[in-house]
Design a protein around this motif. Structure first.
Motif, PDB file in Angstrom:
ATOM      1  N   ILE A  48       5.231  -4.150  11.630  1.00 32.36           N
ATOM      2  CA  ILE A  48       6.410  -4.998  11.843  1.00 32.36           C
ATOM      3  C   ILE A  48       5.966  -6.382  12.308  1.00 32.36           C
ATOM      4  CG2 ILE A  48       8.374  -5.381  13.393  1.00 32.36           C
ATOM      5  CD1 ILE A  48       8.986  -2.392  13.176  1.00 32.36           C
ATOM      6  N   GLY A  49       5.040  -6.426  13.278  1.00 33.69           N
ATOM      7  CA  GLY A  49       4.536  -7.706  13.780  1.00 33.69           C
ATOM      8  C   GLY A  49       3.825  -8.503  12.708  1.00 33.69           C
ATOM      9  N   ILE A  50       2.941  -7.835  11.971  1.00 34.78           N
ATOM     10  CA  ILE A  50       2.205  -8.520  10.901  1.00 34.78           C
ATOM     11  C   ILE A  50       3.160  -8.903   9.778  1.00 34.78           C
ATOM     12  CG2 ILE A  50       0.397  -8.250   9.159  1.00 34.78           C
ATOM     13  CD1 ILE A  50      -0.953  -6.277  11.134  1.00 34.78           C
ATOM     14  N   GLY A  51       4.089  -7.986   9.464  1.00 34.82           N
ATOM     15  CA  GLY A  51       5.028  -8.244   8.377  1.00 34.82           C
ATOM     16  C   GLY A  51       5.929  -9.427   8.644  1.00 34.82           C
ATOM     17  N   ALA A  52       6.298  -9.626   9.914  1.00 37.53           N
ATOM     18  CA  ALA A  52       7.174 -10.751  10.265  1.00 37.53           C
ATOM     19  C   ALA A  52       6.399 -12.039  10.443  1.00 37.53           C
ATOM     20  CB  ALA A  52       7.933 -10.436  11.552  1.00 37.53           C
ATOM     21  N   THR A  53       5.074 -11.943  10.473  1.00 38.12           N
ATOM     22  CA  THR A  53       4.256 -13.113  10.779  1.00 38.12           C
ATOM     23  C   THR A  53       3.483 -13.601   9.561  1.00 38.12           C
ATOM     24  OG1 THR A  53       4.010 -12.251  13.021  1.00 38.12           O
ATOM     25  CG2 THR A  53       2.561 -14.050  12.390  1.00 38.12           C
ATOM     26  N   VAL A 185      20.672  -1.121   6.686  1.00 35.56           N
ATOM     27  CA  VAL A 185      21.844  -0.294   6.986  1.00 35.56           C
ATOM     28  C   VAL A 185      21.506   1.195   6.853  1.00 35.56           C
ATOM     29  CG1 VAL A 185      24.125   0.376   6.099  1.00 35.56           C
ATOM     30  CG2 VAL A 185      23.583  -2.033   6.458  1.00 35.56           C
ATOM     31  N   ARG A 186      20.555   1.520   6.002  1.00 39.53           N
ATOM     32  CA  ARG A 186      20.159   2.917   5.809  1.00 39.53           C
ATOM     33  C   ARG A 186      19.449   3.491   7.025  1.00 39.53           C
ATOM     34  NH1 ARG A 186      20.126   5.240   0.916  1.00 39.53           N
ATOM     35  NH2 ARG A 186      18.308   6.485   1.494  1.00 39.53           N
ATOM     36  N   GLY A 187      18.808   2.634   7.847  1.00 38.27           N
ATOM     37  CA  GLY A 187      18.148   3.131   9.049  1.00 38.27           C
ATOM     38  C   GLY A 187      16.805   2.482   9.269  1.00 38.27           C
ATOM     39  N   VAL A 188      16.365   2.416  10.553  1.00 40.97           N
ATOM     40  CA  VAL A 188      15.131   1.708  10.897  1.00 40.97           C
ATOM     41  C   VAL A 188      13.896   2.471  10.462  1.00 40.97           C
ATOM     42  CG1 VAL A 188      14.935   2.700  13.223  1.00 40.97           C
ATOM     43  CG2 VAL A 188      13.944   0.450  12.733  1.00 40.97           C
ATOM     44  N   SER A 189      13.931   3.795  10.478  1.00 41.33           N
ATOM     45  CA  SER A 189      12.759   4.571  10.090  1.00 41.33           C
ATOM     46  C   SER A 189      12.397   4.318   8.635  1.00 41.33           C
ATOM     47  CB  SER A 189      13.009   6.062  10.326  1.00 41.33           C
ATOM     48  OG  SER A 189      11.881   6.820   9.930  1.00 41.33           O
ATOM     49  N   GLU A 190      13.407   4.365   7.764  1.00 37.82           N
ATOM     50  CA  GLU A 190      13.163   4.088   6.346  1.00 37.82           C
ATOM     51  C   GLU A 190      12.684   2.661   6.148  1.00 37.82           C
ATOM     52  OE1 GLU A 190      15.808   5.418   7.627  1.00 37.82           O
ATOM     53  OE2 GLU A 190      16.205   7.340   6.655  1.00 37.82           O
ATOM     54  N   SER A 191      13.302   1.723   6.865  1.00 38.38           N
ATOM     55  CA  SER A 191      12.922   0.314   6.741  1.00 38.38           C
ATOM     56  C   SER A 191      11.478   0.098   7.183  1.00 38.38           C
ATOM     57  CB  SER A 191      13.862  -0.563   7.578  1.00 38.38           C
ATOM     58  OG  SER A 191      15.194  -0.410   7.159  1.00 38.38           O
ATOM     59  N   ALA A 192      11.071   0.754   8.288  1.00 41.59           N
ATOM     60  CA  ALA A 192       9.711   0.596   8.806  1.00 41.59           C
ATOM     61  C   ALA A 192       8.680   1.131   7.820  1.00 41.59           C
ATOM     62  CB  ALA A 192       9.574   1.303  10.156  1.00 41.59           C
ATOM     63  N   ALA A 196       5.835  -1.086   5.946  1.00 37.22           N
ATOM     64  CA  ALA A 196       4.401  -0.824   6.075  1.00 37.22           C
ATOM     65  C   ALA A 196       3.710  -0.911   4.721  1.00 37.22           C
ATOM     66  CB  ALA A 196       4.178   0.551   6.711  1.00 37.22           C
ATOM     67  N   VAL A 197       4.358  -0.395   3.683  1.00 39.28           N
ATOM     68  CA  VAL A 197       3.788  -0.460   2.333  1.00 39.28           C
ATOM     69  C   VAL A 197       3.710  -1.911   1.867  1.00 39.28           C
ATOM     70  CG1 VAL A 197       4.156   0.156  -0.084  1.00 39.28           C
ATOM     71  CG2 VAL A 197       4.592   1.843   1.713  1.00 39.28           C
ATOM     72  N   MET A 198       4.767  -2.681   2.100  1.00 40.11           N
ATOM     73  CA  MET A 198       4.795  -4.076   1.662  1.00 40.11           C
ATOM     74  C   MET A 198       3.785  -4.930   2.431  1.00 40.11           C
ATOM     75  SD  MET A 198       8.800  -4.887   0.733  1.00 40.11           S
ATOM     76  CE  MET A 198       9.519  -4.330   2.260  1.00 40.11           C
ATOM     77  N   VAL A 199       3.539  -4.600   3.703  1.00 40.31           N
ATOM     78  CA  VAL A 199       2.529  -5.325   4.474  1.00 40.31           C
ATOM     79  C   VAL A 199       1.148  -5.104   3.875  1.00 40.31           C
ATOM     80  CG1 VAL A 199       1.326  -5.404   6.689  1.00 40.31           C
ATOM     81  CG2 VAL A 199       3.811  -5.446   6.626  1.00 40.31           C
ATOM     82  N   ALA A 200       0.858  -3.864   3.456  1.00 39.90           N
ATOM     83  CA  ALA A 200      -0.438  -3.585   2.830  1.00 39.90           C
ATOM     84  C   ALA A 200      -0.612  -4.408   1.561  1.00 39.90           C
ATOM     85  CB  ALA A 200      -0.538  -2.090   2.516  1.00 39.90           C
ATOM     86  N   THR A 331      11.469 -11.127   5.315  1.00 36.77           N
ATOM     87  CA  THR A 331      12.906 -11.289   5.499  1.00 36.77           C
ATOM     88  C   THR A 331      13.516 -10.039   6.129  1.00 36.77           C
ATOM     89  OG1 THR A 331      12.906 -12.657   3.503  1.00 36.77           O
ATOM     90  CG2 THR A 331      15.046 -11.975   4.342  1.00 36.77           C
ATOM     91  N   LEU A 332      13.067  -8.893   5.680  1.00 33.89           N
ATOM     92  CA  LEU A 332      13.556  -7.617   6.215  1.00 33.89           C
ATOM     93  C   LEU A 332      13.327  -7.525   7.720  1.00 33.89           C
ATOM     94  CD1 LEU A 332      14.522  -4.624   5.466  1.00 33.89           C
ATOM     95  CD2 LEU A 332      12.079  -4.075   5.504  1.00 33.89           C
ATOM     96  N   VAL A 333      12.109  -7.820   8.155  1.00 33.86           N
ATOM     97  CA  VAL A 333      11.766  -7.665   9.564  1.00 33.86           C
ATOM     98  C   VAL A 333      12.471  -8.696  10.433  1.00 33.86           C
ATOM     99  CG1 VAL A 333       9.867  -7.738  11.231  1.00 33.86           C
ATOM    100  CG2 VAL A 333       9.537  -6.624   9.033  1.00 33.86           C
ATOM    101  N   VAL A 334      12.592  -9.918   9.948  1.00 39.87           N
ATOM    102  CA  VAL A 334      13.218 -10.963  10.744  1.00 39.87           C
ATOM    103  C   VAL A 334      14.719 -10.692  10.917  1.00 39.87           C
ATOM    104  CG1 VAL A 334      13.738 -13.415  10.850  1.00 39.87           C
ATOM    105  CG2 VAL A 334      11.472 -12.675  10.138  1.00 39.87           C
ATOM    106  N   ILE A 335      15.373 -10.235   9.858  1.00 39.38           N
ATOM    107  CA  ILE A 335      16.786  -9.864   9.985  1.00 39.38           C
ATOM    108  C   ILE A 335      16.926  -8.698  10.958  1.00 39.38           C
ATOM    109  CG2 ILE A 335      18.768  -8.880   8.767  1.00 39.38           C
ATOM    110  CD1 ILE A 335      17.993 -10.517   6.336  1.00 39.38           C
ATOM    111  N   TYR A 336      16.017  -7.741  10.881  1.00 36.20           N
ATOM    112  CA  TYR A 336      16.009  -6.607  11.812  1.00 36.20           C
ATOM    113  C   TYR A 336      15.944  -7.098  13.260  1.00 36.20           C
ATOM    114  CZ  TYR A 336      13.710  -3.111  14.751  1.00 36.20           C
ATOM    115  OH  TYR A 336      13.373  -2.304  15.799  1.00 36.20           O
TER     116      TYR A 336
END
Length: 483
Positions: A48-53, A185-192, A196-200, A331-336
């Motif tokens: 989340i930190g890396i993804g937002a940064t 809206v579906r939930g934080v676990s799914e979003s996280a 993680a995949v998109m950060v990789a 965008t996902l993480v910052v909106i979160y």
């Protein structure tokens, strides 16, 4: 409301740390209605930190910062990284001592009083909302780059750029925000997990850029190294500082992290190290592979550099596609992060109670997500990138300054409080963090301060018109003296 309190006492009332932690469910790992669910581990939180940064600025900010500093933009990134590093240590201590949602808003409420906390909350809302908009604006640029290289066509500027940047509305940005909102809206676990995949993917394409871009490195492009002097370095550092917003995003997840006193400081430090190494490597590669005069106005600049270096389109196609995925992650993480700040402010009575409501099904603030999504989409659709980036930097720097001061205040008022991490070389580090933040604030453009002043004026109206009357600390039984 208690009638015995003066206005000054109401403005400076502080929220007890014990109350903050109890409300978060931290002591009992609560997962019932009214509590966010603890489902995030160290790996996901670091992502989340890396993804937002990583990518918040590096995918597009060079086109505005290199013209301000020349090749010395590398020093601008270092200056911003040093400031962020000092502040990250302060965040790590505060996050381990007060592991709740709300980030620096909650920290300010516990240390500096209600009116300061509300102001910081507004800065955070501006920081997250405006940065999400700035990021979304650039998505259309890379989308067009991909379409052009892969299929030989581009979307018309009228619907891919906001007024002031050659268009009328940025529709790709609106689509991006809508996709992020649906996922959240579906939930934080799914979003996280998706994040993680998109950060990789993001890390892989930036490494690709460095490896391929270095083949076109020319030392001649670094001369003159500082054509606009140290003033240019400062201005560029101030503008790109919003690229480190992800460090704050980690602390917004305080109530959804397992073992937060240990996990949050580690995630903050891991995010900072990874981000700094990548930013500096990409900046050096970019200014070494292309004369600095060519950066101004360049869209999807990193992809264009790869195409110029190799003379082939495939590296640029791969990079543009990766950037499309990566910017979605940011965008996902910052909106979160913004939805969790609204949740904390709603729970405190600073905003209407509806902002504190959670979905019984997902355990997430669905109303907040729709509200934030609508606001971000409007900004991204109609405002130019440069103004959005500078406003984000100012909001970030103000929030970082408050956190650093909060460390000093909390050390004096609650020396007994359990801390999973302590700032080294105290009080030198938090004082240095404040000094660096103020230095970068002075380098921002005049229009940024005007926009910031308008935002604060609106905040004053909201606070005195609603928040001061509905604050939960306004109840007669509330203990507003204990910290």
């Amino acid at each position: 409301m208690s009638t015995t309190q003066s206005l000054g006492a109401r403005l400076l009332r502080r929220k007890p740390v014990d109350t903050l932690i109890a409300e978060s469910g931290a002591a009992e790992e609560g997962t019932g209605q009214g509590h966010l669910r603890r489902s995030i581990g160290l790996g996901q939180l670091s992502a989340i930190g890396i993804g937002a940064t990583v990518g918040t600025g590096i995918f597009f900010v060079l086109s505005t910062s290199v013209p301000e500093a020349g090749p010395a933009v590398v020093l601008s990134f270092v200056l911003a990284a040093v400031t962020a590093g000092l502040t990250a240590l302060c965040y790590a201590e505060m996050a381990s001592a007060i592991p709740v949602s709300g980030s620096s808003y909650s920290y300010a409420y516990a240390t500096m009083g209600e009116v300061v906390a509300f102001g910081v909350g507004v800065c955070l809302l501006m920081e997250y909302g405006v940065s999400a908009s700035a990021i979304a604006v650039s998505w259309g640029q890379y989308l067009n780059q991909f379409f052009d290289l892969a299929f030989g066509f581009t979307l018309p500027a009228a619907v891919t750029a906001p007024p002031g940047d050659g268009g009328y509305v940025n529709l790709p940005a609106v689509v991006l925000v809508a996709l992020c909102v649906v996922l959240l809206v579906r939930g934080v676990s799914e979003s996280a997990k998706v994040n993680a995949v998109m950060v990789a993917i993001k890390l892989a394409i930036l490494v690709l850029f460095v490896v391929v871009g270095l083949t076109g490195f020319s030392s001649g492009n670094l001369t003159p190294f500082m054509p606009l002097g140290m003033a240019g370095v400062q201005v560029a550092a101030s503008s790109i500082f919003f690229s480190f917003i992800g460090l704050d995003a980690v602390s917004t997840a305080g109530e959804e992290v397992r073992n937060p006193r240990r996990t949050m400081p580690l995630a903050i430090v891991i995010s900072l190290v990874v981000v700094t190494l990548l930013y500096v490597a990409v900046a050096i590669t970019a200014v070494g592979a292309q004369p600095w005069e060519q950066f101004e106005g360049q869209e999807a600049g990193l992809a264009q550099i790869l195409q110029n270096v190799t003379g082939q389109s495939w590296p640029a196609i791969v990079f543009a596609l990766g950037a499309i995925v990566s910017i979605f992650s940011i965008t996902l993480v910052v909106i979160y992060g913004q939805t969790r700040i609204l949740y904390a402010m709603g729970r405190d009575g600073m905003l209407p109670e509806r902002f504190a409501r959670l979905s019984p099904r997902t355990g997430t603030p669905v109303w907040n997500t729709w509200v934030v999504g609508a606001a971000v989409a409007l900004l991204a659709a109609f405002f130019p990138l440069k103004l959005l980036a500078d406003m984000t930097s100012l909001g970030t720097l103000v929030a970082f300054t408050v956190v650093s001061i909060g460390v000093i205040v909390l050390r004096r008022t609650r020396p007994d409080l359990e801390r999973g991490f302590k700032v080294p070389l105290y009080p030198v580090v938090p004082l240095a963090s404040v000094g660096f933040c103020i230095y970068l604030i002075t380098g921002l453009h005049r229009d940024t301060f005007i926009a910031f002043g308008v935002s604060l004026a609106v905040a004053v109206l909201v606070y005195f018109g609603y928040s001061v009357k509905h604050s939960r600390l306004a109840q007669p039984q509330a203990d507003v003296t204990k910290v």
